[in-house]
Write a protein that holds these residues in place. Structure first.
Motif, PDB file in Angstrom:
ATOM      1  N   ASP A   1     -25.979  12.889   3.213  1.00 49.27           N
ATOM      2  CA  ASP A   1     -25.167  11.397   3.249  1.00 49.27           C
ATOM      3  C   ASP A   1     -24.342  11.078   2.048  1.00 49.27           C
ATOM      4  O   ASP A   1     -24.532  11.649   1.024  1.00 49.27           O
ATOM      5  CB  ASP A   1     -26.160  10.275   3.522  1.00 49.27           C
ATOM      6  N   GLY A   2     -23.176  10.567   2.188  1.00 51.82           N
ATOM      7  CA  GLY A   2     -22.269   9.964   1.083  1.00 51.82           C
ATOM      8  C   GLY A   2     -21.152  10.296   1.100  1.00 51.82           C
ATOM      9  O   GLY A   2     -20.272  10.080   0.269  1.00 51.82           O
ATOM     10  N   ASN A   3     -20.741  11.257   2.126  1.00 53.67           N
ATOM     11  CA  ASN A   3     -19.152  11.770   1.995  1.00 53.67           C
ATOM     12  C   ASN A   3     -17.920  10.562   1.928  1.00 53.67           C
ATOM     13  O   ASN A   3     -17.279  10.750   1.231  1.00 53.67           O
ATOM     14  CB  ASN A   3     -18.778  12.711   3.279  1.00 53.67           C
TER      15      ASN A   3
ATOM     16  N   ARG B   1     -18.643   7.380   1.060  1.00 53.88           N
ATOM     17  CA  ARG B   1     -18.612   6.632  -0.136  1.00 53.88           C
ATOM     18  C   ARG B   1     -18.080   7.674  -1.340  1.00 53.88           C
ATOM     19  O   ARG B   1     -17.470   6.858  -2.467  1.00 53.88           O
ATOM     20  CB  ARG B   1     -19.906   6.188  -0.505  1.00 53.88           C
ATOM     21  N   TRP B   2     -18.276   8.749  -1.381  1.00 54.76           N
ATOM     22  CA  TRP B   2     -17.766   9.627  -2.482  1.00 54.76           C
ATOM     23  C   TRP B   2     -16.199   9.712  -2.481  1.00 54.76           C
ATOM     24  O   TRP B   2     -15.614   9.364  -3.421  1.00 54.76           O
ATOM     25  CB  TRP B   2     -18.168  11.001  -2.229  1.00 54.76           C
TER      26      TRP B   2
ATOM     27  N   GLY C   1     -13.610  13.354   1.988  1.00 52.81           N
ATOM     28  CA  GLY C   1     -14.959  13.230   1.574  1.00 52.81           C
ATOM     29  C   GLY C   1     -15.955  14.490   2.414  1.00 52.81           C
ATOM     30  O   GLY C   1     -16.634  15.027   1.776  1.00 52.81           O
TER      31      GLY C   1
ATOM     32  N   THR D   1     -29.540  12.237   0.486  1.00 53.99           N
ATOM     33  CA  THR D   1     -28.442  12.096  -0.611  1.00 53.99           C
ATOM     34  C   THR D   1     -27.840  10.618  -0.319  1.00 53.99           C
ATOM     35  O   THR D   1     -28.062  10.053   0.586  1.00 53.99           O
ATOM     36  CB  THR D   1     -27.398  12.821  -0.619  1.00 53.99           C
ATOM     37  N   SER D   2     -27.424  10.021  -1.559  1.00 55.75           N
ATOM     38  CA  SER D   2     -26.598   9.033  -1.545  1.00 55.75           C
ATOM     39  C   SER D   2     -27.220   7.609  -1.655  1.00 55.75           C
ATOM     40  O   SER D   2     -27.049   6.457  -1.465  1.00 55.75           O
ATOM     41  CB  SER D   2     -25.835   8.446  -0.504  1.00 55.75           C
TER      42      SER D   2
ATOM     43  N   ASP E   1     -29.541   9.163  -5.454  1.00 54.38           N
ATOM     44  CA  ASP E   1     -28.477   8.358  -5.427  1.00 54.38           C
ATOM     45  C   ASP E   1     -27.084   9.414  -5.251  1.00 54.38           C
ATOM     46  O   ASP E   1     -26.155   8.791  -5.082  1.00 54.38           O
ATOM     47  CB  ASP E   1     -28.270   7.422  -6.691  1.00 54.38           C
ATOM     48  N   THR E   2     -27.223  10.498  -5.792  1.00 58.02           N
ATOM     49  CA  THR E   2     -26.134  11.552  -5.658  1.00 58.02           C
ATOM     50  C   THR E   2     -25.718  11.741  -4.186  1.00 58.02           C
ATOM     51  O   THR E   2     -26.237  11.798  -3.307  1.00 58.02           O
ATOM     52  CB  THR E   2     -26.594  12.864  -6.228  1.00 58.02           C
ATOM     53  N   TYR E   3     -24.384  11.371  -4.373  1.00 59.30           N
ATOM     54  CA  TYR E   3     -23.427  11.654  -2.940  1.00 59.30           C
ATOM     55  C   TYR E   3     -23.621  13.067  -2.754  1.00 59.30           C
ATOM     56  O   TYR E   3     -23.561  14.261  -3.507  1.00 59.30           O
ATOM     57  CB  TYR E   3     -22.055  11.205  -3.059  1.00 59.30           C
ATOM     58  N   TRP E   4     -23.489  13.626  -1.316  1.00 56.16           N
ATOM     59  CA  TRP E   4     -23.654  14.611  -0.966  1.00 56.16           C
ATOM     60  C   TRP E   4     -22.610  15.711  -1.385  1.00 56.16           C
ATOM     61  O   TRP E   4     -22.870  16.768  -2.046  1.00 56.16           O
ATOM     62  CB  TRP E   4     -23.507  15.174   0.714  1.00 56.16           C
TER      63      TRP E   4
END
Length: 251
Positions: free
Chosen positions: A28-30, A32-33, A44, A197-198, A220-223
């Protein structure tokens, strides 16, 4: 254990026996990255696709038995048509480009999810990867693409109901093992560790049956920023936990 695996485990710093058998990841988090860098969401997704091979290779070298990657859910079709189109193109390219990694690391590839709705070009490459790696004996990699756990469980129940209606089995034969055998992950152990992730604190209709006793690890790290070092930290955290499976903690 081969030399590469022994070396990788030694660098990790935990006993091989403390590693999970099956790791599931919600990547998860592409988006938002990309937004944090003022980039289009498609960038992302491209960055996320580049992040996957090192994690798969690390899991393979560690001797982990199975890995399941949540890539595209049945709910993701509700995203903008242009974004979905970018993702389908990426899947087609990714499935082709990762064949050397699968072959070189003895990885067996499996598709987890519904075929209906996926473009023919994606299905062709999925089937080709399954075929090419069918005899591999290392890590089993499930790619959850067009996947939803409720749909998976519903399909399993329908399959069992059909067999019961035809007289192939009785209701007394329906147990947890039978249900598990009708799921897309049949043949692999249930996940011991679920990484998300995220920073989102939810399961998102992912492996609801299989993760009954999985340990959860949220970062909290984005993928696109999730490196093998982050993966190893999750494994160390898992190794330090006491798994009780509903039992009281021993004195």
């Amino acid at each position: 254990m081969n030399t590469a695996t022994a070396s990788e485990i030694e660098r990790l710093g935990i006993p091989a026996a403390a590693l999970p058998h099956h790791v599931a990841i919600i990547m998860d988090g592409n988006g938002r990255w990309a937004a944090s860098r003022n980039l289009d969401r498609s960038e992302g997704h491209k960055a996320g696709a580049r992040r996957t091979p090192p994690i798969v290779e690390s899991a393979s070298r560690l001797g982990i038995e199975a890995m399941t990657l949540y890539s595209f859910s049945t709910e993701n079709w509700a995203r903008a048509e242009a974004e979905v189109g970018v993702l389908m193109n990426l899947y087609t390219e990714y499935l082709v480009s990762q064949r050397p990694l699968l072959t070189d690391n003895n990885v067996r590839f499996r598709h987890l999810g519904q075929r209906d709705g996926l473009p023919a070009r994606v299905l062709d490459e999925l089937d080709r990867n399954v075929e090419l790696t069918a005899d591999n004996t290392g890590l089993t990699l499930h790619l959850a693409l067009n996947y939803g756990s409720r749909a998976e469980i519903t399909a399993a129940v329908r399959s069992i109901a059909a067999d019961a209606a035809s007289g192939e089995l009785t209701t007394a034969e329906v147990d947890e093992a039978l249900i598990s055998s009708r799921l897309g992950t049949a043949g692999s152990p249930d996940p011991d560790l679920l990484i998300r992730t995220s920073g989102e604190m939810r399961i998102s209709n992912y492996l609801l049956w299989q993760i009954s006793y999985a340990e959860l690890y949220v970062t909290d790290t984005y993928w696109p920023d999730f490196t093998p070092e982050h993966f190893h930290e999750a494994l160390r955290d898992f190794a330090g936990r006491q798994r009780r499976f509903g039992r009281e903690q021993s004195e």
